[in-house]
Structure formats: C-alpha cells, structure tokens
Write an enzyme that holds these catalytic residues in place. Structure first.
Site, PDB file in Angstrom:
ATOM      1  N   SER A  57       4.208  -0.257  -1.789  1.00 39.68           N
ATOM      2  CA  SER A  57       4.209  -0.824  -3.137  1.00 39.68           C
ATOM      3  C   SER A  57       5.473  -0.442  -3.889  1.00 39.68           C
ATOM      4  CB  SER A  57       2.971  -0.349  -3.902  1.00 39.68           C
ATOM      5  OG  SER A  57       2.995   1.065  -4.074  1.00 39.68           O
ATOM      6  N   PHE A 117      -1.679  -1.145  -4.065  1.00 45.00           N
ATOM      7  CA  PHE A 117      -2.880  -0.398  -3.683  1.00 45.00           C
ATOM      8  C   PHE A 117      -2.509   1.069  -3.490  1.00 45.00           C
ATOM      9  CE2 PHE A 117      -3.734  -4.551  -1.258  1.00 45.00           C
ATOM     10  CZ  PHE A 117      -4.257  -5.158  -2.377  1.00 45.00           C
ATOM     11  N   HIS A 148       0.844  -1.191   0.000  1.00 45.75           N
ATOM     12  CA  HIS A 148       0.000   0.000   0.000  1.00 45.75           C
ATOM     13  C   HIS A 148       0.876   1.237   0.000  1.00 45.75           C
ATOM     14  CE1 HIS A 148      -2.426   3.142   2.276  1.00 45.75           C
ATOM     15  NE2 HIS A 148      -3.129   2.924   1.177  1.00 45.75           N
ATOM     16  N   SER A 149       0.588   2.182  -0.901  1.00 46.87           N
ATOM     17  CA  SER A 149       1.286   3.467  -0.944  1.00 46.87           C
ATOM     18  C   SER A 149       2.792   3.258  -1.130  1.00 46.87           C
ATOM     19  CB  SER A 149       0.966   4.249   0.339  1.00 46.87           C
ATOM     20  OG  SER A 149       1.429   5.580   0.252  1.00 46.87           O
ATOM     21  N   LEU A 150       3.605   3.795  -0.230  1.00 49.73           N
ATOM     22  CA  LEU A 150       5.054   3.652  -0.358  1.00 49.73           C
ATOM     23  C   LEU A 150       5.487   2.191  -0.285  1.00 49.73           C
ATOM     24  CD1 LEU A 150       7.786   5.174  -0.575  1.00 49.73           C
ATOM     25  CD2 LEU A 150       7.850   5.186   1.926  1.00 49.73           C
TER      26      LEU A 150
END
Length: 711
Positions: free
Chosen positions: A354, A505, A350-352
């Site tokens: 990923s 995500f 999720h976010s960073l």
C-alpha cells in the site's frame, strides 16, 4: 500376454469396432437383464503441486464443458488453446498443459478424466491416465453388456484392478519387494476403491464465473514471498479474495445479478518480490549472513529486509519500476484479451504494498493537465524549454521598471536568485520590491519539482530542508514529481490508466509519512489521478496506522466501523456496548440519588402546618430530579453520538468521505489481542467484511447498491 491385451482381444471378438458412444450391438444380448450400458461422462482436471504432493483439481463445470466441446470438435487439438478460469489461464489442448496468463507460474498437467482411484494418504481420488481409463471403460462396457464380472486388469504400473460388479471395483498395489523377473502381480495388500465417473466421487465442482467483467482491481502484496500464515503466495491469496467476492455478489447483489446489471470484479495479483530478489542481492546477502539460527536469518533476508530495500534508492527504483510496469503490462494484456471491457480500474495494496502504491499515486501526472489548474495547491516548475525569462518574471510581479537596473548590472535570472536583500539594496531597489523579488525566488527555489503545500510538514516544525523537499539536482529533469514528503529520490513511472479507488489493507502509510517528517496532510490535497482512498485495517493489526488524524490533527474521533457482512454488529461488541450503556445509566442514577439525598439534608425545616405542601413537593421532586440527570446525560454520554451525527471534514483525499475503516474483531480475538496480532495483519484475504466494502464502493461508482443496506 498381459491381461490388458487379453481383454482387448476379447473385446475385438465380441465386436470388431466397439464404440463408447454406441452399444446397439449389445442391447439384444442384455435385453432380458435390463442392464444397458451408458457411456461415462468425462470431466477435465488439472494437477497442482500442493505441499509437495500432486493434487488433482476439477475445472468448473463451464470450463470442463468448453474443453470437452473443443476435444470433440473433430479439429486437430494441436495448437488449440481454450481460456479457462475467467481468462486467467489458457489450456493448450494438444499438450494437455495449463498455463497462467498474467503471472509466472509452473505449468500444470491437464487430463480428461473418467476413472478414479482413492489415494494412499488421504481420501482424495486420483484420476487414471486417459489411455488406461479408455481400457477400463471398454472392459466395463463388456462386463455390463455381457453381464460377466470379476474382470481383472493390469495397469502399466503392474497394479491389479478387479471389476467385481458395478458398485464394487478395487485396485491392488504391487507387493513391496517383488522381483523384477516378470512374475505375475498378486492380489495382496490393502485394496483401494475404484470409481467410474466424477459424479461418484466426493469433489466440489463450481459452476463457473460470470463472463461479464465490470471492474478490474490490481492487488500488490507486502513484504516477503508469503502473504498469510499458511505461507501462500500472492496468487493464492488473491484467488481466495476473488472467490469470496463471487460468493458475496450472489448474496448481497442478488437483484442486480438477476437483472443482469452486474457481472463480477476481476482481481489480479502484482508480484514485485521475485524480480527484486532476482537481482543478485540474495547472493550478496548470503556472503555476509552468519551461519547460526539459519532459518531466522533466511526469513529476515527474504522478508524483513524488503522494508529496508524500499528505503534504498537503488532497490526502491527496482520496486516501483516493477510494480508500475507489471500493472501497465497486465492492463494492456487484459484489454487485448477482453476487448469489450468498458469498466474502471482500481488498485489495492497490503502492508508495504500500500505504501508503494501511495508513493506512485502521489507522483503521477494528470495527462489532461488538470494539475496545472490547481493553482492554490500546486506550484509546477516548468520544463527548461518553457522557463520564463527574467523580464517576464518582473512583469508578473509588476516590477518591470527595475529590469533596466538588472540588465545594467548584468544580473540574469540565476544570478538574481542568489542575491541577498543587501545586494538588492546596493543596486537601489526599494524595500517593497526587494521583498517581492526575494519571496518569489525563494518560493521557486523550494518548488524544484512540484511543491505541494498540501503535503509539506507543518509550519514551524524543526525539520531539515532535506526532509521537506528533494534536491533540485534530482528533480530538474522533470521525469518525476516530488511531493515533498521525504520520499526516496527515484524516478516514479507513470501508469497508463487512472485508478478510480485505492484500497489499503493493514497499511503503514501514516507511520511512514510521520517518520519522513510529515506532520499534517492538507485537507485540500488529493491524488492527481485517483479519486478515492480507503484505509482498511483490523483493530489488532500491529502494522496498520490511521490517516485521518494527519488530516484533522486537532480533533479526536473514531474510525468508521465496517458493518458485518450479515448486517449487524458482532454479538460481543453489542454486548460490550450494552454493558457500557448500562454502567453509564447506573452511574447517572446513582448521582441523581445522591443529589436528592443531599438536598433533603440541606433543606430548611417546614412548619407543622405545611406538611401537606411538603408532601406535594416531595412527590414532585423525584420528577424534577429524574429530569435533571437527563439534562446531564447528553453532556456525558452523547459525545460519541455527536461525533457520529456531525459531519467530520477529513479532506479531499477520499473525495470528502471518510478514509479510515476498521474491521470488527471476532469474539475469540477479543480475549487476547496480542495472541492474534500477527494473524490480524494477514486476515484481509478471506475477510468477507473487507471484500464486501470493496465491492460496495466499486459498484457505487456505477450506481449499483446492496440489496439491503448494512447497519
């Protein structure tokens, strides 16, 4: 003598050895009343600290039954360990404590519960201690069998419990300000309800999870310790994600479950924030942080700065080492605890998180040497022990006849790499061989680690060399791979497994690649060890960016719309599409009417004798004009349809399938996208549409599909 002791004496006088499992000695006494005692059914609970308050949560029915069987097994409970919650927690029965298996978490107290009282500030019931519950049960048994009620007991906390009848039992708290001289507690204050047995209190008890695990997914969080608007940790958010997946398996994979083809997917969190901030960097930051707006500065230091830490070589190394080592550690431990596991492994970020996973995946080596066979897209620099000699290089270039010249001039391989065209000309090398030699060594110089033309910036871009490839001094050791996309020069660790699918995500991968100087991803590029890649995002997510336009920069097309988990588009989206279609139809009909009117004005006048023929023509013209707009409509309205029908080549990053998948916004979110922007970035943990897409893609690799395909 306390009331508890008096009740115990009374019990001993009635029956020297009362047993909660046998009440035959009281059946004759109470036969006429018809009120027979039945032992209480215990249920096991554990205590969690939620919002600084103790909350007792029941184990699911299967775990509670296993704990009860272990408790009644007759063996010594000390050292007895019972796995619960799908194997993610262990209960040490003798200690009455619950420990997390795969991550760090405070241990929770465990209790075998039979009697409960209602809490002060909420309607949740709190279990009594096991010892006092036993006293309550013995008193209740005596009251039922002898039909003598209004029993009064005093708890260890000097609180009064009165059993008026089987349906009315109350608990009085001690009066505030009472003295400590041993005065008897009084029945004052607001009474609290007392219940016997978990079946008489309002609490949700789940059935449990399937034992069979089909797939394992590691979930990596983004910046900061909190992962949603409720400031919950990654463990809590992944728990929600897992719970949603279990519900969707029952509703959308019902046939496969009934046929025992599937079990469940296990999601395990990977935490890198705590190890990063335990390096002492928080102390260093605190010394230089200004005292004003303290909460905002604390939020910045604890959350926002994670992005800058990842762009720092020192702390980036800590982050990638933590993520990779944690996933390897958890995977090894998971296999030890689940020796029969034969499923695959996927990763999600999720976010960073990923971006961290993306960088790790691009720097993996295929253990089977498959990368070496991809000669068209990869140029591998060999280790020092396998470096070919100058003679071998010249033989490869079919220029062996010039080796004697270089040997005479004492030019070795390193010296030849430094030679210019003028130097080679002075040695008597013809123009054609000179160009071959210079091109060969310039290519090898750029590919100091692994040069992937698939990921390098577009040709002709005015980008410094440093942003295209990392320096040779950092990559010559062969410990890691440099894909030439401006990554921080760190040693990327190797995963001990090959992920099947990578789910991102709310991912900023596209933005970071662009900032690093990458303008285009070669369509032939794929992860060395991972076959699938899905970029999932909410349309209002301010952190999310697309990937497909970097693969196909010259074509504009929409991302794939994720179907609603109930099988259709949301109502407001269908309404919006309907209005758009209606407006296009009105526009086309209006243009057709104007075209007819213009033709009627510009048509030459007919003679009076041809009135009947003109009438026939005017009757036929509406048919022809109604056909003409239909000829125009496909040109104006079917652009999107053509894009959906015609296959779009988005490269091999996801095995030839689409990469970008967008969620459908909720109706309330469509009113103001700015208001729900932050929430959109944190919505994935409880999104049924996101979880269903993950499950669908995972089980498709096993040949298992949804009961009914979503549209």
């Amino acid at each position: 003598m306390s009331s508890v002791q008096s009740q115990q004496e009374q019990l001993s006088q009635s029956d020297p050895s009362p047993s909660s499992n046998s009440c035959s000695s009281f059946e004759l006494i109470d036969m006429d009343a018809g009120s027979l005692y039945e032992p209480v059914s215990p249920h096991w609970f554990y205590c969690k600290i939620i919002d600084s308050k103790e909350t007792w949560i029941p184990f699911n029915s299967e775990d509670s039954q296993q704990l009860e069987e272990a408790y009644n097994s007759g063996k010594d409970c000390n050292g007895r360990v019972v796995p619960t919650d799908g194997g993610r927690y262990d209960v040490h029965l003798g200690e009455r404590m619950r420990y997390a298996v795969y991550w760090d978490e405070l241990a929770s107290e465990v209790r075998r519960c039979t009697w409960f009282y209602k809490g002060d500030k909420d309607n949740k019931y709190v279990p009594y201690s096991e010892s006092f519950s036993q006293v309550l049960e013995e008193t209740y048994m005596l009251a039922v069998t002898l039909d003598e009620w209004k029993k009064k007991l005093e708890s260890p906390n000097r609180e009064i419990i009165i059993l008026h009848n089987p349906k009315l039992m109350v608990h009085y708290q001690p009066v505030a300000g009472s003295d400590d001289w041993g005065s008897a507690p009084t029945e004052q204050g607001r009474p609290r309800t007392v219940k016997r047995g978990v079946e008489n209190i309002s609490v949700d008890i789940h059935c449990g999870e399937p034992l069979q695990i089909d797939h394992l997914v590691f979930v990596v969080h983004g910046i900061g310790p909190a992962c949603d608007l409720r400031f919950r940790s990654i463990v809590q958010c992944v728990n929600d994600f897992r719970s949603v997946s279990l519900n969707l398996l029952q509703t959308h994979f019902k046939k496969a479950q009934e046929n025992q083809q599937i079990g469940r997917v296990e999601f395990l969190p990977v935490n890198w924030h705590s190890p990063l901030h335990s390096t002492g960097v928080d102390v260093d930051l605190q010394r230089i942080t200004l005292p004003s707006i303290n909460r905002l500065r604390h939020f910045t230091n604890d959350t926002i700065l994670d992005v800058f830490f990842y762009n720092s070589p020192t702390y980036c190394q800590t982050i990638v080492d933590t993520v990779a080592s944690e996933m390897n550690r958890i995977y090894t431990l998971f296999l030890q605890r689940n020796p029969d596991f034969k499923g695959g492994v996927s990763i999600a970020g999720h976010s960073l998180g990923s971006l961290i996973l993306f960088d790790i995946l691009t720097n993996q080596k295929d253990s089977l040497g498959d990368i070496d066979s991809e000669k068209d897209s990869l140029n591998i620099v060999m280790d020092q022990g396998d470096t070919p000699t100058l003679e071998e290089d010249l033989k490869k270039l079919q220029l062996s006849e010039f080796f004697d010249i270089f040997e005479k001039e004492k030019v070795d391989k390193e010296a030849l790499a430094l030679c210019t065209d003028r130097d080679l000309q002075e040695m008597g090398i013809p123009l054609g061989p000179r160009k071959k030699i210079l091109n060969y060594f310039s290519t090898r110089k750029n590919a100091t680690g692994i040069n992937r033309p698939t990921l390098q910036p577009a040709s002709g871009a005015n980008i410094p060399k440093e942003s295209e490839f990392c320096s040779s001094s950092n990559t010559r050791n062969g410990d890691y791979l440099d894909v030439g996309i401006g990554q921080v020069s760190v040693k990327y660790p190797r995963l001990i497994y090959k992920p099947e699918i990578f789910f991102a995500f709310g991912s900023p991968i596209g933005m970071f690649l662009t900032v690093r100087g990458l303008k285009r991803i070669d369509p032939n590029y794929r992860f060395p060890t991972c076959k699938g890649f899905f970029n999932i995002y909410h349309p209002f997510d301010p952190v999310a960016y697309r990937i497909e336009p970097m693969v196909v920069p010259g074509v504009e097309f929409e991302p794939m719309l994720i179907p609603h988990h109930k099988g259709r588009k949301r109502m407001h989206l269908e309404l919006r599409e309907g209005l758009t279609r209606m407006s296009m139809d009105l526009k086309n009909n209006l243009l057709g009417s104007l075209r007819m009117a213009w033709k009627s004005f510009t048509r030459a006048p007919y003679p009076a004798l041809q009135v009947s023929e003109a009438a026939e023509e005017t009757e036929a013209e509406p048919e022809s004009t109604s056909e003409k707009p239909s000829d125009v409509n496909p040109e104006e309205t079917s652009v999107a349809d053509k894009e959906e029908v015609l296959p779009i080549n988005v490269g091999m990053l996801n095995g030839g399938q689409r990469i970008d998948y967008v969620l459908q916004e909720k109706p309330i979110e469509s009113f103001n996208e700015y208001l729900f922007a932050l929430q959109s970035h944190l919505c994935y943990w409880e999104s049924e549409d996101t979880v269903l897409l993950v499950l669908k893609e995972i089980y498709q690799t096993q040949g298992i599909f949804l009961d009914q395909p979503l549209q």
